[in-house]
Design a protein around this motif. Structure first.
Motif, PDB file in Angstrom:
ATOM      1  N   GLU A   1       0.821  -1.204   0.000  1.00 13.90           N
ATOM      2  CA  GLU A   1       0.000   0.000   0.000  1.00 13.90           C
ATOM      3  C   GLU A   1       0.853   1.251   0.000  1.00 13.90           C
ATOM      4  O   GLU A   1       1.988   1.231   0.465  1.00 13.90           O
ATOM      5  N   MET A   2       0.277   2.314  -0.506  1.00 13.63           N
ATOM      6  CA  MET A   2       0.969   3.595  -0.415  1.00 13.63           C
ATOM      7  C   MET A   2       1.077   3.992   1.048  1.00 13.63           C
ATOM      8  O   MET A   2       0.159   3.752   1.833  1.00 13.63           O
ATOM      9  N   GLN A   3       2.185   4.603   1.369  1.00 11.09           N
ATOM     10  CA  GLN A   3       2.408   5.119   2.713  1.00 11.09           C
ATOM     11  C   GLN A   3       2.894   6.548   2.610  1.00 11.09           C
ATOM     12  O   GLN A   3       3.530   6.931   1.629  1.00 11.09           O
ATOM     13  N   VAL A   4       2.620   7.333   3.652  1.00 12.74           N
ATOM     14  CA  VAL A   4       2.960   8.746   3.659  1.00 12.74           C
ATOM     15  C   VAL A   4       3.762   9.073   4.909  1.00 12.74           C
ATOM     16  O   VAL A   4       3.390   8.659   6.012  1.00 12.74           O
TER      17      VAL A   4
ATOM     18  N   LEU B   1      -4.673  11.141  -0.185  1.00  9.15           N
ATOM     19  CA  LEU B   1      -3.799  11.089  -1.363  1.00  9.15           C
ATOM     20  C   LEU B   1      -4.271  10.011  -2.318  1.00  9.15           C
ATOM     21  O   LEU B   1      -4.641   8.910  -1.892  1.00  9.15           O
ATOM     22  N   ARG B   2      -4.260  10.333  -3.608  1.00  9.04           N
ATOM     23  CA  ARG B   2      -4.610   9.362  -4.644  1.00  9.04           C
ATOM     24  C   ARG B   2      -3.532   9.377  -5.715  1.00  9.04           C
ATOM     25  O   ARG B   2      -3.177  10.446  -6.230  1.00  9.04           O
ATOM     26  N   ALA B   3      -3.048   8.193  -6.064  1.00  8.11           N
ATOM     27  CA  ALA B   3      -2.125   8.043  -7.189  1.00  8.11           C
ATOM     28  C   ALA B   3      -2.977   7.768  -8.423  1.00  8.11           C
ATOM     29  O   ALA B   3      -3.843   6.885  -8.399  1.00  8.11           O
TER      30      ALA B   3
ATOM     31  N   ALA C   1      -4.260   3.894  -6.533  1.00  4.69           N
ATOM     32  CA  ALA C   1      -4.109   3.636  -5.094  1.00  4.69           C
ATOM     33  C   ALA C   1      -4.493   4.902  -4.349  1.00  4.69           C
ATOM     34  O   ALA C   1      -4.468   6.003  -4.908  1.00  4.69           O
ATOM     35  N   GLU C   2      -4.862   4.727  -3.075  1.00  3.68           N
ATOM     36  CA  GLU C   2      -5.167   5.903  -2.263  1.00  3.68           C
ATOM     37  C   GLU C   2      -4.870   5.640  -0.795  1.00  3.68           C
ATOM     38  O   GLU C   2      -4.852   4.496  -0.339  1.00  3.68           O
ATOM     39  N   VAL C   3      -4.623   6.724  -0.103  1.00  4.85           N
ATOM     40  CA  VAL C   3      -4.446   6.728   1.348  1.00  4.85           C
ATOM     41  C   VAL C   3      -5.410   7.787   1.861  1.00  4.85           C
ATOM     42  O   VAL C   3      -5.382   8.927   1.402  1.00  4.85           O
ATOM     43  N   LYS C   4      -6.270   7.405   2.793  1.00  2.00           N
ATOM     44  CA  LYS C   4      -7.288   8.345   3.278  1.00  2.00           C
ATOM     45  C   LYS C   4      -6.999   8.802   4.699  1.00  2.00           C
ATOM     46  O   LYS C   4      -6.458   8.066   5.511  1.00  2.00           O
ATOM     47  N   THR C   5      -7.375  10.039   4.959  1.00  2.00           N
ATOM     48  CA  THR C   5      -7.410  10.643   6.292  1.00  2.00           C
ATOM     49  C   THR C   5      -6.077  10.543   7.017  1.00  2.00           C
ATOM     50  O   THR C   5      -5.984  10.034   8.126  1.00  2.00           O
ATOM     51  N   VAL C   6      -5.039  11.064   6.370  1.00  2.00           N
ATOM     52  CA  VAL C   6      -3.736  11.176   7.021  1.00  2.00           C
ATOM     53  C   VAL C   6      -3.766  12.444   7.868  1.00  2.00           C
ATOM     54  O   VAL C   6      -3.960  13.548   7.358  1.00  2.00           O
TER      55      VAL C   6
ATOM     56  N   GLY D   1       2.833   3.066 -13.199  1.00  2.06           N
ATOM     57  CA  GLY D   1       1.877   3.732 -14.081  1.00  2.06           C
ATOM     58  C   GLY D   1       1.326   5.032 -13.532  1.00  2.06           C
ATOM     59  O   GLY D   1       0.704   5.806 -14.261  1.00  2.06           O
ATOM     60  N   ALA D   2       1.556   5.316 -12.264  1.00  2.96           N
ATOM     61  CA  ALA D   2       1.071   6.579 -11.686  1.00  2.96           C
ATOM     62  C   ALA D   2       1.910   7.736 -12.223  1.00  2.96           C
ATOM     63  O   ALA D   2       3.144   7.644 -12.311  1.00  2.96           O
ATOM     64  N   VAL D   3       1.244   8.806 -12.596  1.00  4.22           N
ATOM     65  CA  VAL D   3       1.943  10.002 -13.070  1.00  4.22           C
ATOM     66  C   VAL D   3       1.668  11.219 -12.183  1.00  4.22           C
ATOM     67  O   VAL D   3       2.365  12.224 -12.279  1.00  4.22           O
ATOM     68  N   TRP D   4       0.642  11.123 -11.351  1.00  3.20           N
ATOM     69  CA  TRP D   4       0.292  12.201 -10.421  1.00  3.20           C
ATOM     70  C   TRP D   4      -0.071  11.611  -9.074  1.00  3.20           C
ATOM     71  O   TRP D   4      -0.685  10.534  -9.016  1.00  3.20           O
ATOM     72  N   VAL D   5       0.250  12.325  -8.020  1.00  9.05           N
ATOM     73  CA  VAL D   5      -0.347  12.088  -6.709  1.00  9.05           C
ATOM     74  C   VAL D   5      -1.170  13.330  -6.425  1.00  9.05           C
ATOM     75  O   VAL D   5      -0.659  14.456  -6.461  1.00  9.05           O
TER      76      VAL D   5
END
Length: 165
Positions: free
Chosen positions: A21-24, A144-146, A155-160, A61-65
């Motif tokens: 998973e994505m991490q921040v 965050l969404r890739a 992928a996404e990470v919610k409510t950081v 394949g992600a080009v933006w976050v």
């Protein structure tokens, strides 16, 4: 039997890799607990910017976050980028998202305003609105969404939590 175990182990490893998973990680004095001094809006004596962040586990394949900044304590700005939505170009599986200034649409490093903050009046911003609750303890977060070049969310990470102010 050995062949079956090897195949099972390969499937387990493949599943583990697919579930990464994505991490921040916040930087620049942001600890997720308290908004750093000076990072509030100008109406409350600050010159706030977004927290710099290191994002890992970005899918191929992600080009933006895309970062959606919110004030969870103030319903009108509590979701979908109420404090602004900022796009950061990315390459690779790890990216350093720089701090970008609040209250402007002119952003460094290829970052761009996707949607300005939904605030109005004295609080209106053409981009990111820094924490602006006057120190009442409001809870500020980022989602965050890739996304790929077609705009598909990979992928996404919610409510950081980025801090309270």
């Amino acid at each position: 039997m050995l062949k079956t175990l090897s195949l099972t182990a390969a499937l387990i490893l493949a599943g583990a890799a697919a579930s990464a998973e994505m991490q921040v990680q916040l930087g620049g004095g942001w600890d997720g607990q308290k908004v750093p001094a000076g990072q509030q809006c100008a109406l409350h004596g600050g010159k706030g910017a977004t927290p710099p962040m290191t994002v890992s586990g970005i899918p191929s394949g992600a080009v933006w976050v895309i970062a959606y900044f919110n004030d969870k304590s103030y319903t009108p700005l509590s979701r979908n980028g109420g404090h602004g939505t900022i796009g950061f170009p990315v390459k690779g599986s790890t990216a350093r998202l720089p701090a970008v200034p609040g209250m402007t649409a002119s952003l460094p490093g290829g970052a761009r305003v996707i949607h300005p903050a939904r605030s109005r009046g004295d609080y209106a911003s053409p981009g990111y609105l820094p924490p602006c609750s006057g120190g009442r303890g409001n809870r500020y977060t980022v989602d965050l969404r890739a996304i790929d070049k077609a705009g598909k969310v990979l992928a996404e990470v919610k409510t950081v939590d980025i801090g309270k102010y």
